[in-house]
Structure formats: structure tokens, C-alpha cells
Design an enzyme around this catalytic site. Structure first.
Site, PDB file in Angstrom:
ATOM      1  CB  CYS A  58      -1.866   7.191   1.266  1.00  0.00           C
ATOM      2  SG  CYS A  58      -3.231   6.338   2.073  1.00  0.00           S
ATOM      3  CD  GLU A  60      -3.094  -0.994   0.474  1.00  0.00           C
ATOM      4  OE1 GLU A  60      -3.090  -0.131  -0.422  1.00  0.00           O
ATOM      5  OE2 GLU A  60      -4.066  -1.741   0.684  1.00  0.00           O
TER       6      GLU A  60
END
Ligand code: NAD
Length: 533
Positions: free
Chosen positions: A282, A248
Site C-alpha cells: 500500500c 486502512e
């Protein structure tokens, strides 16, 4: 926080302690004993022993312990919020919504779902030749998984991976970020408090070298959340040992605002989406493409709302924007802003330091007249900056949104939801929201995962859970006394019968299929073969 003294002193080059530093004040909150790579053999052995016992327990028993973990988090939520705010500087509201609520919901949701999701699943057979069998999928634990986490959501990210790992019968070695060791320590304490057996979740404190040593020691899978550069190193290390991974990584999320959008709502969303967690998210909004007729008004609203934001430490309950995690992170943002300005961008507000508040505080910035030659539009910014660009139409917006190596998430803003969905389908990203942003991360059923430079694999949802298991296929033949027609004892008659069988199934017309069926070719003999070897 006292450093336990019973551990042997580390070699001179190794780190002895990991400091938790308050980014608002630079004060040391606590110190934690660093895990020594030399201890990893014993740590892995302990994890493997506990995992065997854990995997043998009924799923419902494991899920009952997840409920205990949920209850432990709930009981200590005030303390957890304190630790998160002191260690990351984020406002308390964000610590509760984005970290504690998410961890509670994950534990609650998976405790309910996992018994059903891990049930052996029937697999029907399409191939006519295989109809006499029944197939099953079974979901086995992987063994010992490594979870390597970042600092920006230091409680919810590891929790959202530790919980499904436990539910599926794995043991976990968790290496929190060296910037947020206290939150990592809390995860370990809560697991212990929930009476989850010792050794199943071991929190290993250390820097990148320790992360690399954990992978070198051979976990069964690596779940990494962090930067692209580290992700590339981890992918290489895993490839050397053929260890599977979920990565990720970073994002450069685009927000597309159509001319028909509610500009008041969209501008509030842009400001929150760009600046929550000080932009260190993010899936924060970094690039905004707005249709020309709405551009001026939308930009003006974003600037007005940004100017109203209260910057300050988390000790101020009204503060909305905290400090950046470290000065080095703030400097990276400044480099991008300078590069953009040199290339013609205009900073409409913010982008300046706030030394009156502390070294790590940056006034949130709204930038316009931007293009993709600027690092601000290409590289991950990971700071409180939103860049707005006017576009002629949706085609241009979609093309620009897709002009990025990243593909984490995105959003589309329009009062026409049908059109919004249609545009969302054309965006190259793991998740796209219409008329909201980032909140899908809090939907336990929604998968999270990027493509391209944003990584591979999934966390959250059933897809994320299935990353934690080894899928095994089991097949049971219901006619155990009959030899298979495809076994040895090949003859011309068998070839003819096999060909007829293929014709019956796949000839392009019904007439040919019927003809193949009625033709004499000894098909019966093929099914009940006596000439086999
Ligand atoms: P980072 O890559 O610097 O560090 C992440 C973790 O990796 C830390 O625990 C670190 O100690 C460890 N590490 C460093 N080098 C290693 C190595 N060689 N081997 C093994 N482990 C190693 O990232 P960060 O600065 O902590 O986090 C910020 C980044 O994380 C941003 O790019 C952000 O976009 C990304 N992020 C992504 C998601 C997502 O879900 N996609 C979520 C949060 C953060």
C-alpha cells in the site's frame, strides 16, 4: 493440510474449503475448512465469554502473554517464513524483515508500553468553576473486534492488530484474506501456543461474503485493511449498524526528488520502494516527481538498477522480485501500462511477462513522460511499476503529489533536511519520510493511517492502541457537601453574579476584570448557596 471433517457440511451455495495457492507455481499448498456464516452466533458467544474473563485480568498478566506470543513467533520463525514465501511468493528477506520482525517488535514493544499507556490518566480542569473536581480518563476494552485483512502482508498486518487488541482486553475475530489462509491459520496457532486463552482469537476462513456476515453479526469495532472498493462497502455496512471502524485502504504514494538529492541513494530507494513485494504494497512508491536538473540522471540510474534486479521464485535465494499474487492482478497492471502508452508514456524497461518463470511473473517497469490524465498516475497500480515525471520546481512537485484522492504516505529526497521537513509538512498524506521511505511502518511508535481514499483511523503506535479502547471519563467532586452554583433557584442576583464571574475571567482588560471582582454582586452567596432547590 488436512481438512478437519467434524464440521457439518455447508449449504450448497457456501464455500467448503479455502485453498492456499503458491503464486509462483499455481500449486495448492494446503486447504482450510471455510467458516460457515451459520456458525457465527456460536463463534461470537464464545468470543464474548472469553473476553469477559480476559478483560478482568490485570494488564501485566495480559502483557506477559504477549511476551509468550513473541517467543512463540521467534521459535517458529523459519517455518513462518516458509509459509509466507510459499503463499505470497515474496522473497524470504522480505518475509523476515517486513513480516516476522514487525510482529516480534510489536509484541515486545506493546508488552512494555501498554501497562503505562492504559493507566488511568489525570485530566486537569481549565474552567475555574470546575477546579474543585478531579477528572480521570480510563481505557476500557471494546469487547469483540473484527480484523479483516488483505493478502499482501498476511502475517504482519493481522499480527500488528491482533496484538494491541489483546493487550487492551479485547477478543478478536480474524478473517484473513482468502488468498492467504495459511498465514491466517498460523496466527491462530501461535496465539494458542502462547497459551492465550481459547476463544480470544478465532481465525475465520472465508471470502468477502464471510467478512460481510461477520460485520452483520455486530462486532464492537471493525479493523479493515484492503481495497478502497471493499472499504466503501464495509463503511456502509458499519454505518447501518453504527459500528465504528478503522479503514486502512489503498495508496498512490508520491516520491519527490529535489535537484540537490544524492541521486545514487534516491534511485536505489525508488527502485526498492517501487518493487519490493513486487510493488504490491500500500505504501510502495508509485509516482516520482523529480526536479528537472536531476531528472535525466535519476531516470537513467533507476533504469540501470531495475535491469539488474533478479526476478524469480522465492525458492531462489537470490531472487529479488517474486511473482504477482494472481494473474488477474498482473492483468490490471498491464491495463494501466497500455493506457499510459496510448496517452504518450514511454516504458524505458520492463512491463513484459516472464512466462519462462511462471504465469504471474512481470518484469519490473520504469515509465516516463507521464501525466495525470493516465490511470497509471491516478489509480492504485499495486504492481512493479514506477512512473517518473520531471517537474520545474518544488511547487509543481508538491502540487502534483497532492493531486490525488489518496493520502497514505510519501517521501522527500534532499540533502537539506530542514527543507525536506518543510516540504513534508505541505504534503497531504498520513506519513511523510525525508530521505527514506516505507520504513516508518516498522517503527512501533509511528502511527500508520491515511486520509481521503486511503481511509480513516490509525493502526500502530499509541494512536493505533487507542483505537482499540473505549475512552471513559470519570469525574470526582472534592466538595461533596456543597451545592453547585449553577443549579436551580435562579434569581436576578445569581444572574448578576454569574455575569460578574464571566467578566472576571474574560473581560478584555485587567482593569475591567478587577472592577468586576470588587463590585458588590453577592458572589460569596453564589458559591455557598442557601437558596437552591
Ligand atoms: P480486498 O479489499 O479485496 O480484500 C481485503 C479483505 O476484505 C479480504 O479479507 C476480503 O476477503 C475481505 N472482504 C472482501 N469483501 C468484503 C466485504 N464485502 N465485507 C467484508 N470483508 C470483505 O483487498 P486485497 O486485494 O486483499 O488487498 C489489497 C488492497 O489492500 C490494496 O488496495 C492495498 O493498498 C490495500 N492495503 C492497504 C494497507 C494499509 O495499511 N493502508 C495495507 C495493505 C494493503
Amino acid at each position: 493440510m488436512a481438512v478437519p471433517s467434524q464440521l457439518a457440511s455447508p449449504p450448497s451455495h457456501a464455500v467448503a474449503t479455502i485453498d492456499s495457492i503458491n503464486p509462483a507455481t499455481q500449486e495448492i499448498n494446503a486447504q482450510f475448512t471455510a467458516t460457515q456464516p451459520a456458525d457465527l452466533t456460536a463463534i461470537f458467544a464464545r468470543a464474548r465469554t472469553s473476553q469477559k474473563d480476559w478483560a478482568a485480568r490485570p494488564i501485566r498478566e495480559r502483557c506477559a502473554m504477549l511476551r509468550q506470543l513473541r517467543d512463540a513467533i521467534f521459535a517458529r520463525r523459519d517455518e513462518i517464513a516458509d509459509v509466507i514465501t510459499r503463499e505470497t511468493g515474496k522473497p524470504r528477506v522480505e518475509a523476515i524483515f517486513a513480516e516476522i520482525l514487525l510482529a516480534l517488535d510489536t509484541a515486545d514493544f506493546l508488552a512494555r508500553q501498554v501497562p503505562r499507556w492504559l493507566c488511568p490518566e489525570r485530566v486537569p480542569h481549565h474552567n475555574l468553576a470546575m477546579k474543585a473536581k478531579s477528572g480521570w480518563l480510563e481505557y476500557d476494552p471494546l469487547g469483540v473486534v473484527a480484523i479483516i485483512s488483505p493478502w499482501n502482508y498476511p502475517f504482519s498486518i493481522p499480527m500488528a492488530q491482533v496484538i494491541p487488541a489483546l493487550a487492551t482486553g479485547n477478543a478478536v475475530l480474524l478473517k484473513p484474506s482468502e488468498l492467504t489462509p495459511w498465514c491466517g491459520q498460523l496466527v491462530g496457532e501461535l496465539v494458542e501456543q502462547a497459551k492465550i486463552p481459547p476463544g480470544l482469537v478465532q481465525v475465520l476462513q472465508g471470502r468477502g461474503e464471510l467478512g460481510a456476515a461477520i460485520i452483520e453479526a455486530g462486532p464492537d469495532k471493525v479493523f479493515f485493511t484492503g481495497s478502497v472498493a471493499t472499504g466503501q462497502r464495509i463503511a456502509q455496512a458499519c454505518a447501518q449498524k453504527l459500528i465504528p471502524s478503522v479503514l486502512e485502504l489503498g495508496g498512490k504514494d508520491a516520491m519527490i526528488v529535489l535537484a540537490d538529492a544524492d541521486l545514487d541513494i534516491a534511485s536505489s530507494a525508488a527502485v526498492w520502494g517501487g518493487f519490493m513485494n513486487c510493488g504490491e504494497t500500500c505504501i510502495s512508491v508509485e509516482r516520482i516527481y523529480v526536479e528537472q536538473p536531476a531528472a535525466e540522471r535519476f531516470t537513467q540510474l533507476c533504469v540501470e538498477k531495475t535491469k539488474k534486479l533478479r526476478v524469480g521464485p522465492a525458492t531462489d535465494p537470490d531472487a529479488e522480485i517474486g511473482p504477482m499474487i494472481r494473474l488477474t492482478q498482473l492483468e490490471k497492471v498491464e491495463v494501466q501500462l497500455r493506457d499510459a502508452v496510448e496517452r504518450g508514456a514511454q516504458v524505458l524497461t520492463g512491463g513484459t511477462r516472464r512466462p519462462d518463470l511462471g504465469a504471474n511473473f512481470l518484469q519490473p517497469a520504469v515509465v516516463t513522460i507521464v501525466d495525470h490524465s493516465m490511470r497509471l498516475m491516478r489509480d492504485e497500480t499495486f504492481g512493479p511499476v514506477i512512473a517518473i515525471r520531471a517537474v520545474a520546481n518544488v511547487e509543481e512537485a508538491v502540487a502534483l503529489a497532492n493531486d490525488s484522492p489518496f493520502g497514505l504516505s510519501a517521501s522527500v529526497w534532499t540533502t537539506d533536511n530542514r527543507r525536506g521537513r518543510e516540504i513534508a509538512s505541505r504534503i497531504r498524506a498520513g506519513s511523510v519520510m525525508v530521505n527514506d521511505l516505507a520504513s516508518y511502518y516498522g517503527i512501533a511508535e509511528a502511527p500508520h493511517g491515511g486520509l481521503g481514499a486511503s481511509g480513516w483511523g490509525h493502526t500502530h503506535s499509541r494512536l493505533g492502541l487507542l483505537e482499540m479502547v473505549r475512552v471513559k471519563y470519570i469525574d470526582v467532586d472534592r466538595l461533596p457537601r456543597i451545592a453547585k452554583s449553577w443549579w436551580f433557584g435562579y434569581t436576578a442576583e445569581l444572574a448578576a453574579a454569574a455575569n460578574a464571574f464571566v467578566e472576571v475571567l474574560f473581560a478584555p482588560s485587567w482593569r475591567r476584570r478587577l472592577a468586576a471582582m470588587t463590585k458588590k454582586h453577592g458572589a460569596r452567596g453564589v458559591v455557598f448557596r442557601r437558596d437552591r432547590i
